[in-house]
Design a protein around this motif. Structure first.
Motif, PDB file in Angstrom:
ATOM      1  N   ARG A 210     -14.308  70.208  45.461  1.00  0.00           N
ATOM      2  CA  ARG A 210     -14.767  71.568  45.237  1.00  0.00           C
ATOM      3  C   ARG A 210     -14.885  71.972  43.770  1.00  0.00           C
ATOM      4  NH1 ARG A 210     -13.071  76.492  48.398  1.00  0.00           N
ATOM      5  NH2 ARG A 210     -15.294  76.853  48.261  1.00  0.00           N
ATOM      6  N   ALA A 247     -13.262  81.244  47.799  1.00  0.00           N
ATOM      7  CA  ALA A 247     -14.292  80.743  46.890  1.00  0.00           C
ATOM      8  C   ALA A 247     -13.659  80.090  45.675  1.00  0.00           C
ATOM      9  CB  ALA A 247     -15.191  81.890  46.450  1.00  0.00           C
ATOM     10  N   TYR A 258     -22.140  78.470  47.029  1.00  0.00           N
ATOM     11  CA  TYR A 258     -20.863  78.897  46.462  1.00  0.00           C
ATOM     12  C   TYR A 258     -21.073  80.115  45.573  1.00  0.00           C
ATOM     13  CZ  TYR A 258     -18.612  74.478  47.890  1.00  0.00           C
ATOM     14  OH  TYR A 258     -18.107  73.414  48.584  1.00  0.00           O
ATOM     15  N   THR A 263     -17.916  80.633  51.259  1.00  0.00           N
ATOM     16  CA  THR A 263     -16.707  79.885  50.911  1.00  0.00           C
ATOM     17  C   THR A 263     -16.515  78.634  51.750  1.00  0.00           C
ATOM     18  OG1 THR A 263     -15.407  81.249  52.437  1.00  0.00           O
ATOM     19  CG2 THR A 263     -15.550  81.980  50.133  1.00  0.00           C
TER      20      THR A 263
END
Length: 336
Positions: A210, A247, A258, A263
């Motif tokens: 991420r 997020a 994003y 999220t």
């Protein structure tokens, strides 16, 4: 550098742009599908630790070592970092500050002192350690252990001589960046990152990082890449491709959904961020800074698309590559 090499590099840039565009399109399509099914998503598909109020506060020192040869306490860490001296800081992020530490026996370590709000609670911290402790790959940082004392939480990693990729690309005053990275070395770094991400994504319970970016790629003495900072990673079940979390990410590297507030973490999100990283490594430009073009400012991705459309792929490449690109010297030799 001969014409053939230039053509190869130009083709590589074109491939990067195409890969990013296709990934972005795929992400937007998947986003629409997810928005239709999110309301009915089975909550058991999300791996989230069950909070225990009795474990949210630690009042005594707790030590864990994942390396049998490493026996260390919080007092040892304080001494090795000279009480977390600012002179020993190697990197800083919202999750915490990383210090260079050296034990009396000469062993060098990277010590990450976590920010108080880096995790929602102690159970989240433990979940993070469970993830890190299971990772075994040459292109992923090895967690050696951790210490907890009161409210202080510290992670202990192996130390990387060259620092992070962001410093090597952009900090002209760093030891690593005194001489620009050669093209072959940049390809080696990107290949290492790709291998590390592929390993995480192919696990039985895939891990989504991420926050793939240059600051989270550390380089050893041979310029081998190691992915670090899994504070934003989440483990998901093999039969699912997403997990809902808050997020997270870094502007410039984040995929479109994003940035728009969605999220839902996906493997494709990591791939998109990796594509942006490839573009940064090739051009020497930061993705989170605007690029000037024809008297106007635009994003790095749009600038790259426009340059490709105008058949100016070669002009996109980092001009610093030419400085040492044809000397035939190895980077490890140049930097000695």
């Amino acid at each position: 550098m001969d014409q053939t090499s230039l053509d190869v590099m130009a083709g590589f840039i074109s491939f990067v742009i195409a890969a990013i565009l296709f990934t972005a399109i795929g992400i937007m399509i998947c986003k629409n599908k997810r928005s239709q099914t999110q309301a009915t998503q089975d909550p058991t598909s999300i791996i989230v630790p069950t909070p225990n109020p009795k474990q949210t506060t630690i009042t005594v020192e707790e030590i864990a070592s994942f390396d049998p040869s490493l026996q260390i306490s919080m007092s040892d860490i304080i001494a090795a970092t000279k009480n977390f001296s600012a002179d020993l800081v190697t990197s800083d992020s919202r999750l915490g500050i990383v210090y260079k530490a050296e034990l009396p026996n000469g062993l060098k370590l990277a010590v990450k002192k976590l920010a108080p709000d880096a995790f929602q609670g102690f159970m989240e911290f433990r979940s993070e350690l469970e993830i890190l402790g299971k990772l075994r790959h040459r292109n992923i940082v090895r967690l050696l252990g951790y210490c907890i004392a009161g409210a202080e939480r510290v992670l202990i990693y192996e130390f990387f001589e060259k620092g992070n990729l962001d410093v090597c690309l952009h900090d002209l005053f760093s030891d690593c960046a005194r001489f620009p990275l050669r093209w072959q070395t940049r390809i080696k770094i990107l290949r290492g990152v790709a291998n590390g991400l592929a390993y995480m994504h192919a696990l039985e319970k895939p891990i989504i990082h991420r926050d793939v970016k240059a600051e989270n790629i550390f380089l050893d003495s041979q310029f081998e890449a190691h992915i670090v900072d899994f504070g934003l990673a989440r483990m998901v079940k093999a039969e699912h491709t997403h997990v809902s979390t808050r997020a997270a990410g870094t502007m410039g590297y984040m995929p479109p959904e994003y940035e728009e507030g969605f999220t839902t973490a996906t493997v494709k999100g990591d791939v998109y961020s990796f594509g942006i990283l490839m573009l940064e490594v090739a051009t020497g430009r930061r993705p989170n800074l605007p690029v000037s073009m024809n008297g106007e400012t635009t994003s790095l991705l749009k600038w790259a698309k426009d340059m490709i459309a105008q058949n100016q792929a070669k002009e996109m490449l980092d001009p610093n590559i030419w400085v040492y690109g044809s000397t035939g010297l190895d980077d490890s030799k140049i930097l000695e």
